[in-house]
Motif scaffolding. Structure first.
Motif, short mmCIF file in Angstrom:
data_model
loop_
_atom_site.label_atom_id
_atom_site.label_comp_id
_atom_site.label_asym_id
_atom_site.label_seq_id
_atom_site.Cartn_x
_atom_site.Cartn_y
_atom_site.Cartn_z
N VAL A 1 7.72 69.80 17.81
CA VAL A 1 8.77 70.77 17.51
C VAL A 1 9.49 70.24 16.28
O VAL A 1 10.02 69.13 16.28
N TYR A 2 9.53 71.04 15.23
CA TYR A 2 9.81 70.49 13.90
C TYR A 2 10.67 71.43 13.07
O TYR A 2 10.47 72.65 13.08
N GLU A 3 11.63 70.85 12.36
CA GLU A 3 12.42 71.57 11.35
C GLU A 3 12.07 71.00 9.98
O GLU A 3 11.99 69.78 9.81
N VAL A 4 11.87 71.88 9.00
CA VAL A 4 11.43 71.39 7.69
C VAL A 4 12.47 70.47 7.07
O VAL A 4 12.12 69.64 6.22
N SER A 5 13.72 70.57 7.49
CA SER A 5 14.75 69.66 6.96
C SER A 5 14.48 68.21 7.35
O SER A 5 15.05 67.28 6.75
N GLN A 6 13.61 67.99 8.32
CA GLN A 6 13.27 66.63 8.74
C GLN A 6 12.33 65.93 7.77
O GLN A 6 12.16 64.71 7.84
N GLY A 7 11.69 66.69 6.90
CA GLY A 7 10.86 66.09 5.87
C GLY A 7 9.54 65.55 6.38
O GLY A 7 9.01 65.98 7.40
N TRP A 8 9.01 64.59 5.63
CA TRP A 8 7.65 64.11 5.84
C TRP A 8 7.46 63.29 7.11
O TRP A 8 6.42 63.37 7.76
N GLU A 9 8.43 62.43 7.44
CA GLU A 9 8.17 61.37 8.41
C GLU A 9 7.69 61.86 9.78
O GLU A 9 6.63 61.43 10.25
N PRO A 10 8.42 62.76 10.46
CA PRO A 10 7.92 63.18 11.78
C PRO A 10 6.61 63.95 11.70
O PRO A 10 5.76 63.83 12.60
N LEU A 11 6.43 64.71 10.64
CA LEU A 11 5.19 65.48 10.48
C LEU A 11 4.01 64.54 10.29
O LEU A 11 2.97 64.69 10.96
N CYS A 12 4.15 63.57 9.42
CA CYS A 12 3.05 62.65 9.16
C CYS A 12 2.77 61.75 10.37
O CYS A 12 1.61 61.45 10.67
N ALA A 13 3.82 61.34 11.07
CA ALA A 13 3.62 60.53 12.28
C ALA A 13 2.84 61.33 13.33
O ALA A 13 1.93 60.80 13.98
N PHE A 14 3.16 62.58 13.48
CA PHE A 14 2.47 63.45 14.45
C PHE A 14 1.00 63.63 14.09
O PHE A 14 0.12 63.61 14.96
N LEU A 15 0.73 63.76 12.80
CA LEU A 15 -0.64 63.98 12.35
C LEU A 15 -1.43 62.68 12.15
O LEU A 15 -2.64 62.72 11.95
N GLY A 16 -0.73 61.57 12.18
CA GLY A 16 -1.39 60.29 11.99
C GLY A 16 -1.86 60.05 10.58
O GLY A 16 -2.93 59.46 10.36
N VAL A 17 -1.06 60.49 9.61
CA VAL A 17 -1.40 60.31 8.19
C VAL A 17 -0.25 59.61 7.47
O VAL A 17 0.88 59.58 7.96
N ASP A 18 -0.55 59.07 6.31
CA ASP A 18 0.47 58.39 5.52
C ASP A 18 1.43 59.38 4.89
O ASP A 18 1.04 60.51 4.52
N VAL A 19 2.67 58.97 4.72
CA VAL A 19 3.66 59.78 4.02
C VAL A 19 3.32 59.78 2.53
O VAL A 19 3.18 58.72 1.92
N PRO A 20 3.16 60.95 1.93
CA PRO A 20 2.80 60.98 0.50
C PRO A 20 3.98 60.60 -0.39
O PRO A 20 5.15 60.74 0.00
N ASP A 21 3.67 60.15 -1.57
CA ASP A 21 4.69 59.71 -2.51
C ASP A 21 5.13 60.88 -3.40
O ASP A 21 5.15 60.79 -4.63
N VAL A 22 5.47 62.00 -2.75
CA VAL A 22 5.97 63.18 -3.45
C VAL A 22 7.09 63.79 -2.60
O VAL A 22 7.16 63.58 -1.39
N GLU A 23 7.95 64.54 -3.26
CA GLU A 23 9.03 65.20 -2.54
C GLU A 23 8.48 66.28 -1.62
O GLU A 23 7.50 66.95 -1.95
N PHE A 24 9.11 66.45 -0.46
CA PHE A 24 8.67 67.50 0.47
C PHE A 24 8.88 68.86 -0.21
O PHE A 24 9.92 69.11 -0.82
N PRO A 25 7.90 69.76 -0.12
CA PRO A 25 8.01 71.04 -0.83
C PRO A 25 9.16 71.91 -0.31
O PRO A 25 9.53 71.84 0.86
N HIS A 26 9.65 72.74 -1.18
CA HIS A 26 10.63 73.75 -0.80
C HIS A 26 10.31 75.03 -1.57
O HIS A 26 10.28 75.02 -2.80
#
Length: 214
Positions: A165-190
């Protein structure tokens, strides 16, 4: 093969989330914008919404993820079709969601340049979504109730290990942790705020109408 099932309604940051997933190489990601670009697919989506999930593999054969409408209304069917896929429920404050939705997706665009064939495709599709609960004729309280019930149903219907359960304001960290991928070195899109939504939809529909009309 679909690996991420987006169960959140439109206007919960799904345009930004689509771009984020594609940056994480879950590309392409199906979104309502894909339907607008390929309106002939509304025939299949209408059938699925009306109770025939057998069309979904054909509609989604090229996609690795789904977000937004109409897929979010078919999250149960997709869970059965893609048992290893994770479920991503994008959410936001219900009142904020309603205000954004009322200014955009709950306020249908009428454009005299839209081709009759296109209009004939979109009306049954809209009716089928209404049959699944996404109706444009409800008042604020009832529409917020639909939004809240949908989110509660997803929370109750998906095992916790499979759901974010996710809000885009949370950014990369919870999304990437859930998917098991590294956090990219770019700003989260808007992208796709309410101010630009109607212009974007009108441009897509008008352009498609010109193609259909020759």
């Amino acid at each position: 093969m679909v690996e991420i099932i987006g169960a959140g309604f439109g206007r919960t940051g799904t345009a930004s989330l689509k771009r984020a997933l594609e940056l994480l190489e879950y590309d392409p990601c199906h979104h309502m914008s894909e339907v607008l670009k390929q309106p002939d697919t509304t025939v299949g989506w209408t059938a699925a919404l009306n109770g025939d999930p057998s069309v979904l593999p054909g509609l989604l054969s090229e996609y690795r993820a789904t977000l937004d409408f109409p897929g979010c209304l078919l999250w149960r069917e997709m869970m059965d079709l893609y048992p290893s896929a994770k479920v991503l429920l994008s959410v936001r404050d219900p009142k904020e969601w309603y205000d954004s939705a009322r200014a955009t997706i709950l306020n249908p665009i009428r454009n005299e340049n839209i081709d009759e064939h296109l209009a004939a495709l979109l009306q049954p599709f809209s009716d089928a979504m209404a049959g699944r609960g996404f109706r444009r004729d409800l008042d604020e309280a009832d529409m917020i109730a639909v939004f809240n019930k949908h989110n509660a149903d997803v929370r109750a219907g998906v095992e916790k290990s499979r759901l974010l359960v996710y809000e885009v304001s949370q950014g990369w960290e919870p999304l990437c942790a859930f998917l098991g991928v590294d956090v990219p070195d770019v700003e989260f899109p808007h992208s796709n705020d309410s101010a630009s939504f109607r212009d974007n939809v009108t441009r897509v529909l008008t352009g498609r109408a010109k193609e259909l009309g020759g």
